[in-house]
Structures are given as C-alpha cells and as structure tokens.
Scaffold this active site. Structure first.
Site, short mmCIF file in Angstrom:
data_model
loop_
_atom_site.label_atom_id
_atom_site.label_comp_id
_atom_site.label_asym_id
_atom_site.label_seq_id
_atom_site.Cartn_x
_atom_site.Cartn_y
_atom_site.Cartn_z
N GLY A 1 -6.42 -5.83 2.10
CA GLY A 1 -5.74 -6.96 1.43
C GLY A 1 -4.35 -7.09 2.02
O GLY A 1 -4.06 -6.51 3.06
N TYR B 1 -1.81 -5.81 0.91
CA TYR B 1 -1.03 -4.57 0.71
C TYR B 1 -1.31 -3.54 1.80
O TYR B 1 -0.54 -2.65 2.02
CB TYR B 1 -1.38 -3.98 -0.65
N ASP C 1 1.15 -8.03 -13.46
CA ASP C 1 -0.04 -8.70 -12.91
C ASP C 1 -1.32 -8.06 -13.44
O ASP C 1 -2.24 -7.72 -12.70
CB ASP C 1 -0.01 -8.66 -11.38
#
Ligand code: 0ST
Length: 340
Positions: A32, A34, A155
C-alpha cells in the site's frame, strides 16, 4: 563521519540483519502507500508451529517523519488489543526500515465480507452468537487505552481491526492497527491526493468532520466504532455511499456522504446539536439541504427496525444510538461505552 571508523565497523558487524533473522522472500501479503508487508517465520525456529510474524518494510528510505512517528508511538504503547511492535530493523546500507509485528490472520473487513457473501449464497456461516459483543468489547478496551494515553486513532474502520487467527496463542483477539494511508494527513482538512489507488472511504467519518471540524477528537473515534458495530450486526456499511472516482476536492465537505447519514439518522435539529451552526461548512449545509425537512421522518430506530428488525428498546440499540449521536458532545467516552 562523526563516529570512529573502527567503532562503526564493530557496530555494523554486530547489527542483526533482517534477512538473516527472517525468511521473507516471495512472502509478500500486503502492499500500500505505507510500504509492503511480508508474512515471515524466524529462520531460527525449525518447527512450523511457532507463530508467524508480519514484517512491514516502510516505504521510502531513511527515518521519514511517518516512520519516526510510527516507531515512537508504537514502542510506547502496550495493550492486548493494540498491535504491538516487536522489533525495529534499520538496514544501514540501504537505509531501509523494517518493523516486526505479530502476524494477524484476519481483519474485520474480510470477515464481514466473507460472512455477507456466505449469507447471500445461503450457506449458514453464521458468526458465533457473542462474536459482535466480544469484538465490540475488545475494540472499546483498545480505544480506551489509546484515549487514556491521548492517542487518537483518526481512521477507525473494519480494515484496521485485526483479529488473531487459529494458529496464534491469542486466537480471536482484536488488535487495533492502522494500515496506513490516512496516517499521512494529520489534519482532517488536508487535501486528499491520490497517493494510493485505494480510494479513501468516508463511511466512518463523523458528521462534524464532514462539516469542516478542524481537529480530530476522541468522539470522532467513538462515531466510527458505532459505524463498525452496526456493520457487524447487519453485514452492511451503515453509511455506505458510492465513491466518485476522483476525490480531488480538498474540501472535507462531502455532500453525498452527508446525504446518506441524514437519510439514516434524520436531519439534526438545533435541539439535537447546539453547536452545528458554528461549524465551518454550515453555510454549505444550509445551501444544499435547507432545513432538512425532507429527512423529517427518518431516524436510526426506524432504519434499524425496518431494515434489520432491531428493537428500539434493546440494549444494543441503546448503545448504538449513543455512539451515533450527531452531536459529538453527546457521544459516550470509551469507558462509558464499556460500562454500557
Ligand atoms: C505513520 C504511522 C503509521 C501507522 C501508525 N500506527 N498507529 C497505530 C495505532 C497505535 C494508532 C493503532 C498502529 C500503527 N501502525 C500499524 O498498525 N502498522 C501496521 C501493522 N500491521 C502491518 C501488517 O501486519 C500486521 C501489523 C502510526 C504512525
């Protein structure tokens, strides 16, 4: 070099290398914005039974701000329902940073989807009766710990709620994590750039954020937990809203998402939410929705009873409606929700 060359050589010789400690070639399980994640086993332990580990290779090189923040934050935190950082590997040659975690087999996003699709094809894969209650209790314990340490998640959503699998000694235990993306923006008003093909969903965002609230709060996390609770009960995202392909707008105001919330909850009155007119995007709200008369007959009770047969007098409905109070000041703290 500020350090004596011999000393540096000595340090480098002693430093454990991640590739010596773990077998992770070709075992990538996640990718991803990250970084990437590998499912690994320590090279040392021969027996396959030993628990698996997750190695996260942080995107970029060197100690970026986000790498520093993740390491600094996680090394201070220790709670059974929060992901625990086991080890940090700094590969000096490549300036790569690797974080070692316990491997979590499941996450709520996949569990809910698996259950929903199983239900659709009528195979009775029902979640154990107290599954939702156990998951909710563990999420609230983890969030209570984070909030007590003044850590806001910002989140929370099913994908960030990991669950340990059958091969783990902690089978069935929730580990609150943050798999990234939203982490890169600390302030809710930062423009969403497409740093990642995965589209950010607004389904778990509290109404005050959608109306321009300038700071995250604990109440914003509790709203998201309310959304997760409803989704565990019904298998459907409560505030599901189609995503326009390109979310280029830098404004946090998302008319479609607000429309979805009002069509479930009804439109907030002055009595429901005293501070509503003080929110930055209140003008947009009035322009788009007027007095909200078209939502007059909608309410969470009506939605949950009509669509899912949930009784408005049940204890789970009472907790759900407290978590999903439109006015953030009326939402319970994690501790109050645990007591409920
Ligand atoms: C920049 C930054 C990024 C993430 C965090 N962060 N914050 C948290 C809290 C404590 C709030 C739940 C957790 C993480 N990091 C991860 O979950 N990391 C992922 C751990 N996963 C990887 C896949 O395998 C399971 C563990 C902090 C700062």
């Amino acid at each position: 070099a500020w350090m004596d060359a011999d000393f540096r050589r000595q340090l480098s010789a002693q430093r454990e290398r991640v590739e010596d400690a773990f077998e992770f070639e070709g075992r990538k399980v996640g990718r991803g914005s990250y970084g990437q994640v590998f499912k690994t086993k320590p090279r040392s332990c021969a027996d396959a039974s030993a628990g698996d580990y997750a190695l996260k290779q942080i995107e970029g090189s060197g100690l970026s701000m986000s790498a520093c923040r993740e390491i600094a934050l996680l090394r201070e935190l220790k709670h059974p329902n929060v992901i625990s950082l086991k080890q940090v590997y700094l590969a000096h040659e490549t300036r790569q940073i690797w974080l070692l975690f316990d491997y979590a087999e499941h996450d709520l996003w996949r569990m809910i989807n698996f259950h929903a699709s199983a239900k659709k094809c009528n195979s009775q894969v029902s979640l154990p009766p107290n599954f939702t209650k156990s998951i909710m209790h563990q999420i609230l314990c983890g969030i209570h710990y984070l909030h007590s340490n003044w850590v806001l998640h910002r989140d929370l959503k099913p994908a960030n709620i990991l669950v340990m699998g059958a091969t783990s000694p902690e089978r069935g235990r929730v580990k609150i994590a943050d798999l990234g993306l939203a982490r890169l923006f600390h302030q809710p008003l930062t423009p969403l750039t497409e740093i990642d093909p995965v589209v950010v969903t607004f389904w778990y965002r509290a109404p005050e954020l959608l109306l321009g609230a300038r700071h995250y709060t604990k109440a914003i996390d509790l709203w998201a937990i309310g959304c997760i609770m409803a989704e565990l009960i019904t298998d459907k995202p409560l505030f599901y809203c189609k995503q326009e392909e390109d979310i280029k707008t830098s404004s946090p105001y998302n008319r479609d998402q607000l429309e979805r919330i009002f069509s479930v909850m009804g439109f907030p009155s002055q009595q429901d939410w005293r501070d509503l007119p003080h929110l930055p995007k209140y003008g947009d709200l009035v322009r788009n929705f007027g007095t909200g008369q078209q939502y007059a007959r909608f309410s969470l009770g009506r939605h949950m009873s009509r669509s899912f047969g949930m009784s408005e007098t049940s204890s789970e409905f009472r907790l759900l409606s407290r978590l999903l109070a439109m006015d953030p000041l009326r939402r319970p703290s994690a501790r109050e929700a645990l007591e409920d």
